[in-house]
Design a protein around this motif. Structure first.
Motif, PDB file in Angstrom:
ATOM      1  N   HIS A 181       0.853  -1.185   0.000  1.00 10.73           N
ATOM      2  CA  HIS A 181       0.000   0.000   0.000  1.00 10.73           C
ATOM      3  C   HIS A 181       0.891   1.237   0.000  1.00 10.73           C
ATOM      4  CE1 HIS A 181      -3.589   2.321   0.747  1.00 10.73           C
ATOM      5  NE2 HIS A 181      -2.916   3.008   1.660  1.00 10.73           N
TER       6      HIS A 181
ATOM      7  N   PHE B   2      -5.039 -12.301   0.037  1.00 16.31           N
ATOM      8  CA  PHE B   2      -5.167 -11.511   1.264  1.00 16.31           C
ATOM      9  C   PHE B   2      -3.786 -11.128   1.776  1.00 16.31           C
ATOM     10  CE2 PHE B   2      -8.657 -14.641   1.224  1.00 16.31           C
ATOM     11  CZ  PHE B   2      -9.738 -13.767   1.159  1.00 16.31           C
ATOM     12  N   LYS B   3      -3.763 -10.010   2.504  1.00 16.28           N
ATOM     13  CA  LYS B   3      -2.512  -9.612   3.151  1.00 16.28           C
ATOM     14  C   LYS B   3      -2.271 -10.511   4.357  1.00 16.28           C
ATOM     15  CE  LYS B   3      -2.980  -4.782   1.897  1.00 16.28           C
ATOM     16  NZ  LYS B   3      -3.039  -3.391   2.322  1.00 16.28           N
TER      17      LYS B   3
ATOM     18  N   ARG C 269     -12.742 -15.609   4.443  1.00 16.63           N
ATOM     19  CA  ARG C 269     -12.714 -14.534   5.455  1.00 16.63           C
ATOM     20  C   ARG C 269     -13.635 -14.872   6.634  1.00 16.63           C
ATOM     21  NH1 ARG C 269     -14.092  -8.960   3.684  1.00 16.63           N
ATOM     22  NH2 ARG C 269     -12.601  -8.181   5.172  1.00 16.63           N
TER      23      ARG C 269
ATOM     24  N   GLU D  60      -9.559 -10.467  11.059  1.00 20.47           N
ATOM     25  CA  GLU D  60     -10.240  -9.895   9.899  1.00 20.47           C
ATOM     26  C   GLU D  60      -9.234  -9.812   8.755  1.00 20.47           C
ATOM     27  OE1 GLU D  60     -13.804  -8.629   8.428  1.00 20.47           O
ATOM     28  OE2 GLU D  60     -13.456  -9.212  10.506  1.00 20.47           O
TER      29      GLU D  60
ATOM     30  N   GLU E  65      -7.591  -8.845   5.327  1.00 21.17           N
ATOM     31  CA  GLU E  65      -7.724  -7.697   4.427  1.00 21.17           C
ATOM     32  C   GLU E  65      -7.305  -8.122   3.015  1.00 21.17           C
ATOM     33  OE1 GLU E  65      -5.795  -3.352   4.119  1.00 21.17           O
ATOM     34  OE2 GLU E  65      -5.668  -4.278   6.097  1.00 21.17           O
ATOM     35  N   TYR E  66      -8.068  -7.668   2.036  1.00 18.20           N
ATOM     36  CA  TYR E  66      -7.742  -8.044   0.660  1.00 18.20           C
ATOM     37  C   TYR E  66      -6.416  -7.442   0.213  1.00 18.20           C
ATOM     38  CZ  TYR E  66     -12.308 -10.042  -0.263  1.00 18.20           C
ATOM     39  OH  TYR E  66     -13.404 -10.847  -0.250  1.00 18.20           O
ATOM     40  N   GLU E  67      -5.569  -8.247  -0.428  1.00 14.05           N
ATOM     41  CA  GLU E  67      -4.394  -7.708  -1.106  1.00 14.05           C
ATOM     42  C   GLU E  67      -4.783  -7.406  -2.564  1.00 14.05           C
ATOM     43  OE1 GLU E  67      -0.627  -9.537  -0.292  1.00 14.05           O
ATOM     44  OE2 GLU E  67       0.158  -9.038  -2.274  1.00 14.05           O
TER      45      GLU E  67
ATOM     46  N   GLU F 190     -16.774  -4.683   0.543  1.00 17.15           N
ATOM     47  CA  GLU F 190     -15.998  -3.505   0.914  1.00 17.15           C
ATOM     48  C   GLU F 190     -16.356  -3.033   2.312  1.00 17.15           C
ATOM     49  OE1 GLU F 190     -14.957  -1.752  -3.469  1.00 17.15           O
ATOM     50  OE2 GLU F 190     -16.675  -0.948  -2.405  1.00 17.15           O
TER      51      GLU F 190
ATOM     52  N   GLU G 108     -14.702  -5.184   4.665  1.00 14.96           N
ATOM     53  CA  GLU G 108     -13.264  -5.001   4.643  1.00 14.96           C
ATOM     54  C   GLU G 108     -12.825  -3.874   5.569  1.00 14.96           C
ATOM     55  OE1 GLU G 108     -10.037  -4.185   1.121  1.00 14.96           O
ATOM     56  OE2 GLU G 108     -12.141  -4.329   0.667  1.00 14.96           O
ATOM     57  N   SER G 109     -13.689  -2.823   5.690  1.00 13.72           N
ATOM     58  CA  SER G 109     -13.242  -1.633   6.432  1.00 13.72           C
ATOM     59  C   SER G 109     -13.367  -1.841   7.935  1.00 13.72           C
ATOM     60  CB  SER G 109     -14.041  -0.431   5.995  1.00 13.72           C
ATOM     61  OG  SER G 109     -15.404  -0.651   6.257  1.00 13.72           O
TER      62      SER G 109
END
Ligand SMILES: Cc1cc2nc3c(=O)[nH]c(=O)nc-3n(C[C@H](O)[C@H](O)[C@H](O)COP(=O)(O)OP(=O)(O)OC[C@H]3O[C@@H](n4cnc5c(N)ncnc54)[C@H](O)[C@@H]3O)c2cc1C
Length: 336
Positions: free
Chosen positions: A186, A236-237, A293, A303, A305-307, A332, A335-336
């Motif tokens: 990121h 995913f990260k 997830r 949780e 997080e999407y890569e 989304e 995701e947040s």
């Protein structure tokens, strides 16, 4: 009535876009699909694909699109993008033709955003420059790598970036690498920022030694990741607070080989979702990703997080499309 209004707006936009493309001498194509332009080989129709050849052309194009209020998104090789199956009513700026030439001046290497990252790694290794040999197996363009701060085997592109060329007010502008935040997959680049190229600062070393390290990274990749499959790399990260990587975590839950229609958790590396078949659907990959997830959340309290970047089609009045968008909206939100 609403549909007609929408159609009129799109027709007006199309005329404006054709005029801009003709005036700037840039190719503009219709009828392309994300399924042709991304490594997962899924995703719906794109209204327009514009492919600039030079940095100046790309800067001018986005300036004109912005002035005309036409939405656009940059795409490199599409190796980190999952676009949904809907109709995407925006312009995709395909940068994979904007290759230019690599210019080496001592330890400084200047390269265009559309240049292939694996190709660049080979070029600089041959020229006796070290610092990115760990990135040699990452598919994609230099622009995509800069945007994501791509990294592997101890190297990250951000750490060797002297400056980045970006598009501002129709011009090519250089910004220092140190003004950018380079985080884990990121960066601080903002949505709507077009990266045109970069200058990297590398370190001299023996070409033979660099090649040995690059080959080592490649063989480690070959031993642990699926190759020849349609994927977007790690989905995913890795969670910062966990000592176990995401792949291992998913593997421990016995999810290797788990399938949702045309999408499968790779039996080789559990953090890779691969797609199969002629008519593979983004919807399947998204559903499988959400299943993963959900289980990680439930069983590990983590949780993920999407890569991979999720790209959704613009809102539409069409019901079928809306429901596919809602599912991405939901993703989304989660995701947040
Ligand atoms: C098999 C496989 C293995 C992978 N291994 C790794 C790995 O080890 N490490 C790693 O970091 N990644 C890995 N990836 C992910 C991916 O290859 C990288 O993120 C790559 O840098 C993406 O480049 P791209 O050109 O394909 O970008 P795209 O997927 O086309 O785009 C990715 C993002 O960058 C933006 N973007 C692209 N070009 C520009 C530009 N010029 N200006 C502004 N924004 C731009 C796009 O809008 C999008 O948001 C892997 C992928 C695959 C398929």
């Amino acid at each position: 009535m609403v549909v007609l209004e929408e159609e009129n707006k799109l027709a007006e936009r199309d005329r404006a876009l054709e005029e801009i493309a003709a005036r700037l001498g840039v190719r503009a194509e219709r009828g392309r699909r994300f399924a042709e332009l991304t490594s997962l080989r899924v995703g719906g129709a794109i209204d327009w694909v514009i492919a600039p050849d030079t940095e100046e052309q790309a800067a001018a194009i986005v300036h004109e699109l912005d002035r005309a209020g036409i939405g656009w998104r940059p795409l490199g090789s599409g190796s980190n993008v999952l676009a949904d199956d809907g109709d995407h009513h925006y312009v995709v700026l395909n940068l994979s033709n904007m290759k230019g030439e690599v210019r080496i001046d001592g330890e400084l290497v200047s390269v265009c955003a559309g240049y292939s990252l694996p190709r660049l790694c080979i070029d600089v290794a041959r020229g006796g420059l070290s610092g990115i040999e760990g990135l040699g197996g990452i598919p994609g363009t230099v622009g995509g790598a800069l945007w994501m701060n791509a990294g592997a085997y101890g190297h990250e592109i951000g750490t060797v970036t002297e400056n980045v060329r970006v598009a501002r007010d129709g011009k090519v502008v250089e910004i220092p690498g140190e003004s950018i935040q380079w985080n884990y997959r990121h960066t601080s680049f903002k949505e709507g920022e077009l990266l045109l190229g970069a200058t990297l600062r590398l370190k001299p070393d023996e070409p033979e030694l660099i090649k040995v390290r690059m080959d080592d990274a490649k063989s480690r990749r070959l031993a642990t990741q699926p190759h020849g499959s349609r994927s977007a790399g790690c989905f995913f990260k890795n969670p910062p607070a966990s000592s176990v990587g995401t792949g291992k975590m998913i593997d421990n839950m016995g999810m290797k080989g788990q399938r949702r229609g045309s999408a499968v958790v790779s039996p080789v590396h559990a953090n890779f979702i691969v797609t199969e078949g002629e008519n593979a659907r983004a919807e399947d990959a998204l559903a499988l990703a959400e299943e993963i997830r959900e289980r990680v959340r439930r069983e590990q309290g983590i949780e993920l997080e999407y890569e991979v970047e999720l790209w959704r089609a613009k809102p539409s009045t069409d019901d079928t499309e809306k429901s596919s968008e809602e599912s991405v909206d939901e993703l989304e939100r989660k995701e947040s």
